[in-house]
Structures are given as structure tokens and as C-alpha cells.
Write a protein that holds these residues in place. Structure first.
Motif, PDB file in Angstrom:
ATOM      1  N   UNK A   1      28.770  42.768  38.557  1.00  0.00           N
ATOM      2  CA  UNK A   1      28.085  42.809  37.274  1.00  0.00           C
ATOM      3  C   UNK A   1      26.698  43.401  37.465  1.00  0.00           C
ATOM      4  N   UNK A   2      26.362  44.382  36.661  1.00  0.00           N
ATOM      5  CA  UNK A   2      25.053  45.022  36.754  1.00  0.00           C
ATOM      6  C   UNK A   2      24.553  45.301  35.341  1.00  0.00           C
ATOM      7  N   UNK A   3      23.248  45.308  35.183  1.00  0.00           N
ATOM      8  CA  UNK A   3      22.667  45.587  33.882  1.00  0.00           C
ATOM      9  C   UNK A   3      22.610  47.088  33.605  1.00  0.00           C
ATOM     10  N   UNK A   4      22.535  47.433  32.354  1.00  0.00           N
ATOM     11  CA  UNK A   4      22.373  48.840  31.967  1.00  0.00           C
ATOM     12  C   UNK A   4      21.162  49.430  32.682  1.00  0.00           C
ATOM     13  N   UNK A   5      21.371  50.606  33.227  1.00  0.00           N
ATOM     14  CA  UNK A   5      20.310  51.266  33.972  1.00  0.00           C
ATOM     15  C   UNK A   5      20.311  50.951  35.452  1.00  0.00           C
TER      16      UNK A   5
END
Length: 120
Positions: free
Chosen positions: A10-14
Motif C-alpha cells: 500500500x502506498x499513497x498517491x505520489x
């Protein structure tokens, strides 16, 4: 050759993420190592490939400039992704073949995928 992709999460936008694809033996120089992805409810799509003997790469327009495929060592290939977007959310697969193709059916060996989720 057997392949195993890893490194999803899971990673955030950007954000950035590096996926690895480990082969069960040394990758032959004649091989083309490809990355594909499949989002829920969608068909599997080409991300990019690396021709092992020349190092030539080719990327889908949707990811060009944001991803890099490179050799880690004799039996592992990376997919480095940056500036991730929610639409990059998918299961990512690595594959091996002998044709520099953007078509999944041209790749003969596939690993189990690794899930990448990009949150908005």
C-alpha cells in the motif's frame, strides 16, 4: 524458469515502490523480461519490458517516465515505480519470453503477481 514477483504493498498517491522479480535460475541473455498488470475487472495490460542481452527497454505510454525496469543481478529484475497514481492499483506480474513484445501471450513464463494499492 520459475518467476516470483514481490514488493507490492500500500502506498499513497505520489509515492514510490520497487517490485522485484526473482527467477529460479540465471536469466538467459536471450530472454525478454516483461511486467504486466491487471486491475480489478480489467484485462491484463503491458507495463514494460527489458531485453536482457541489450538492456533495451520499452514502456507503456501510461507509465512512461514514471517506471524503470532494470537488472538487479543475474536472476532478478526490478520494476521501479514513482509518482504513483490510484489508477496504478493492480496486481503486477513479471514474465519471461524471447520476443520483445507488448502482448501477454508472447510471454511463456509467468510468476504469481504482487498487489500494488495506491491510495488517494
Amino acid at each position: 524458469v520459475q518467476l516470483q514477483a514481490s514488493g507490492g504493498g500500500l502506498v499513497q498517491t505520489g509515492g514510490s515502490l520497487r517490485l522485484s522479480c526473482a527467477a529460479s535460475r540465471r536469466i538467459y541473455s536471450s530472454y525478454v523480461m516483461g511486467w504486466f498488470r491487471q486491475a480489478p475487472g480489467k484485462e491484463r495490460e503491458f507495463v514494460g519490458f527489458l531485453r536482457w542481452n541489450t538492456g533495451r527497454t520499452n514502456y507503456a505510454d501510461s507509465v512512461k517516465g514514471r517506471v524503470t525496469i532494470s537488472k538487479a543481478n543475474a536472476d532478478t529484475v526490478y520494476l521501479q515505480m514513482s509518482s504513483l497514481k490510484p489508477e496504478d492499483t493492480a496486481v503486477y506480474y513479471c514474465a519471461a519470453g524471447v520476443h520483445a513484445s507488448t502482448t501477454a501471450r508472447d510471454f511463456t513464463n509467468w510468476g504469481k503477481g504482487t498487489l500494488v494499492t495506491v491510495s488517494s
